[in-house]
Every structure is written in structure tokens, then in C-alpha cells.
Design a protein around this motif. Structure first.
Motif, PDB file in Angstrom:
ATOM      1  N   ASP A 265      56.825  -0.809 -40.175  1.00  0.00           N
ATOM      2  CA  ASP A 265      56.259   0.245 -39.326  1.00  0.00           C
ATOM      3  C   ASP A 265      56.269  -0.165 -37.857  1.00  0.00           C
ATOM      4  N   LYS A 266      55.998  -1.423 -37.598  1.00  0.00           N
ATOM      5  CA  LYS A 266      56.010  -1.906 -36.215  1.00  0.00           C
ATOM      6  C   LYS A 266      57.436  -1.932 -35.664  1.00  0.00           C
ATOM      7  N   TRP A 267      58.397  -2.334 -36.497  1.00  0.00           N
ATOM      8  CA  TRP A 267      59.789  -2.384 -36.039  1.00  0.00           C
ATOM      9  C   TRP A 267      60.325  -0.980 -35.750  1.00  0.00           C
ATOM     10  N   LEU A 268      60.042  -0.025 -36.649  1.00  0.00           N
ATOM     11  CA  LEU A 268      60.502   1.355 -36.432  1.00  0.00           C
ATOM     12  C   LEU A 268      59.919   1.939 -35.144  1.00  0.00           C
ATOM     13  N   TRP A 269      58.674   1.608 -34.861  1.00  0.00           N
ATOM     14  CA  TRP A 269      58.028   2.063 -33.634  1.00  0.00           C
ATOM     15  C   TRP A 269      58.708   1.417 -32.420  1.00  0.00           C
ATOM     16  N   ALA A 270      58.960   0.097 -32.500  1.00  0.00           N
ATOM     17  CA  ALA A 270      59.589  -0.616 -31.382  1.00  0.00           C
ATOM     18  C   ALA A 270      61.020  -0.138 -31.157  1.00  0.00           C
ATOM     19  N   ALA A 271      61.718   0.249 -32.245  1.00  0.00           N
ATOM     20  CA  ALA A 271      63.100   0.719 -32.133  1.00  0.00           C
ATOM     21  C   ALA A 271      63.168   2.203 -31.758  1.00  0.00           C
ATOM     22  N   ARG A 272      61.999   2.811 -31.547  1.00  0.00           N
ATOM     23  CA  ARG A 272      61.881   4.187 -31.073  1.00  0.00           C
ATOM     24  C   ARG A 272      62.396   5.237 -32.047  1.00  0.00           C
ATOM     25  N   PHE A 273      62.273   4.977 -33.341  1.00  0.00           N
ATOM     26  CA  PHE A 273      62.593   6.010 -34.314  1.00  0.00           C
ATOM     27  C   PHE A 273      61.458   7.022 -34.402  1.00  0.00           C
ATOM     28  N   PHE A 274      60.235   6.549 -34.159  1.00  0.00           N
ATOM     29  CA  PHE A 274      59.059   7.408 -34.203  1.00  0.00           C
ATOM     30  C   PHE A 274      58.198   7.119 -32.980  1.00  0.00           C
ATOM     31  N   LYS A 275      57.447   8.122 -32.551  1.00  0.00           N
ATOM     32  CA  LYS A 275      56.700   8.028 -31.308  1.00  0.00           C
ATOM     33  C   LYS A 275      55.473   7.110 -31.407  1.00  0.00           C
ATOM     34  N   THR A 276      54.804   7.128 -32.558  1.00  0.00           N
ATOM     35  CA  THR A 276      53.613   6.294 -32.734  1.00  0.00           C
ATOM     36  C   THR A 276      53.689   5.547 -34.056  1.00  0.00           C
ATOM     37  N   ARG A 277      52.871   4.508 -34.183  1.00  0.00           N
ATOM     38  CA  ARG A 277      52.842   3.749 -35.438  1.00  0.00           C
ATOM     39  C   ARG A 277      52.261   4.597 -36.560  1.00  0.00           C
ATOM     40  N   SER A 278      51.339   5.488 -36.244  1.00  0.00           N
ATOM     41  CA  SER A 278      50.769   6.329 -37.294  1.00  0.00           C
ATOM     42  C   SER A 278      51.809   7.322 -37.824  1.00  0.00           C
ATOM     43  N   ILE A 279      52.693   7.798 -36.959  1.00  0.00           N
ATOM     44  CA  ILE A 279      53.784   8.670 -37.421  1.00  0.00           C
ATOM     45  C   ILE A 279      54.752   7.855 -38.269  1.00  0.00           C
ATOM     46  N   CYS A 280      54.999   6.601 -37.877  1.00  0.00           N
ATOM     47  CA  CYS A 280      55.834   5.699 -38.696  1.00  0.00           C
ATOM     48  C   CYS A 280      55.239   5.557 -40.085  1.00  0.00           C
ATOM     49  N   LYS A 281      53.956   5.305 -40.123  1.00  0.00           N
ATOM     50  CA  LYS A 281      53.261   5.104 -41.404  1.00  0.00           C
ATOM     51  C   LYS A 281      53.381   6.359 -42.274  1.00  0.00           C
TER      52      LYS A 281
END
Length: 146
Positions: free
Chosen positions: A16-32
Motif C-alpha cells: 500500500d505504501k509503495w502504490l501510494w509512492a508510485a502514484r497509482f492512488f492519491k492516498t494510502r486509504s484509497i490504496c488500501k
């Protein structure tokens, strides 16, 4: 707080942190939410939010209509600018080709729909056309049943 030299030596991190850092999703909660909703897969299987990712792993990420298959090239816990975030992964050639094909198909499908609503003049012409066809149909129907 780790500095940049410590950050480069990280061997794995939470997905979830990597997807957020790679800008696939705007926030970590959206990643989750995306991960829990089955939008992220590794080796064809859904992943959990706490999944550890490593360099070289292949992920499939569903975002709206688009499904991307990417290979992780670098790890970063910091969310940076978009050009830097794009260096963290590489999309596979097959994924790019498939996405472009599906996008083309969606565009062609949308061509069947008019790009604008009919004007008042257009609606009058459509109405006249329908009336003329209904009258023609009624005449043809009455001749065939006599």
C-alpha cells in the motif's frame, strides 16, 4: 526518520505504501480500499494490504477501465513528483498493447453515440422522418391485408 541513503537500501516494503509512492492512488486509504477490493494482484492472486513487495515483482493493477501489468524497478517510501514516481516501475509491453487495444475499442464504441444533442431543427427533422415512415408503414400494412 530515515534519510535518503538509508531509503535506497530497503529490500522490501508494504504494497500500500509503495502504490501510494508510485502514484497509482492519491492516498494510502484509497490504496488500501483498492487492495481490499481485489484491484491489485500478484501472480494472479489478490494481495493483502500488508503484502511485502520487492524489486522485480510483477503486479497487476486495475484502475477504472484500465488494467496495468507492471514490474517493480525500485522501492521508495516517499511520494515524489510524477516523473520520479514513474521510475519506480515499468509497464510490460503486453500490458501496454492490450490497454491501447481496449482504449481503441472503447473509442470506436463511443462513435455510435452522437457527440451532441440534437438541436430543435434536428428534432423536427427526426419527428417528420418518423411520421413519414409511420404513414408509409400504415399504407403498406393496409394494402397487404385487403
Amino acid at each position: 526518520m530515515p534519510n535518503s541513503s538509508q531509503q535506497q537500501h530497503v529490500e522490501s516494503m508494504r504494497i500500500d505504501k509503495w502504490l501510494w509512492a508510485a502514484r497509482f492512488f492519491k492516498t494510502r486509504s484509497i490504496c488500501k480500499a483498492a487492495i481490499e477490493g481485489g484491484k491489485v494482484h500478484h501472480n494472479g492472486e489478490r494481495v493483502k494490504v500488508s503484502k511485502e513487495v520487492r524489486i522485480g515483482m510483477e503486479l497487476t493493477i486495475q484502475q477504472g477501465f484500465e488494467r496495468k501489468t507492471i514490474v517493480i524497478k525500485a522501492l521508495s517510501g516517499n511520494r515524489g513528483a510524477a516523473p520520479i514516481a514513474q521510475l519506480l516501475y515499468e509497464e510490460t509491453e503486453v500490458s501496454i498493447a492490450k490497454r491501447e487495444l481496449l482504449a481503441t475499442q472503447r473509442k470506436l464504441h463511443n462513435l455510435a453515440r452522437p457527440e451532441h444533442r440534437p438541436s430543435k431543427k434536428d428534432r423536427r427533422q427526426i419527428s417528420k422522418f418518423k411520421q413519414d415512415n409511420d404513414q408509409q408503414f400504415d399504407q403498406d400494412w393496409s394494402y397487404s391485408h385487403d
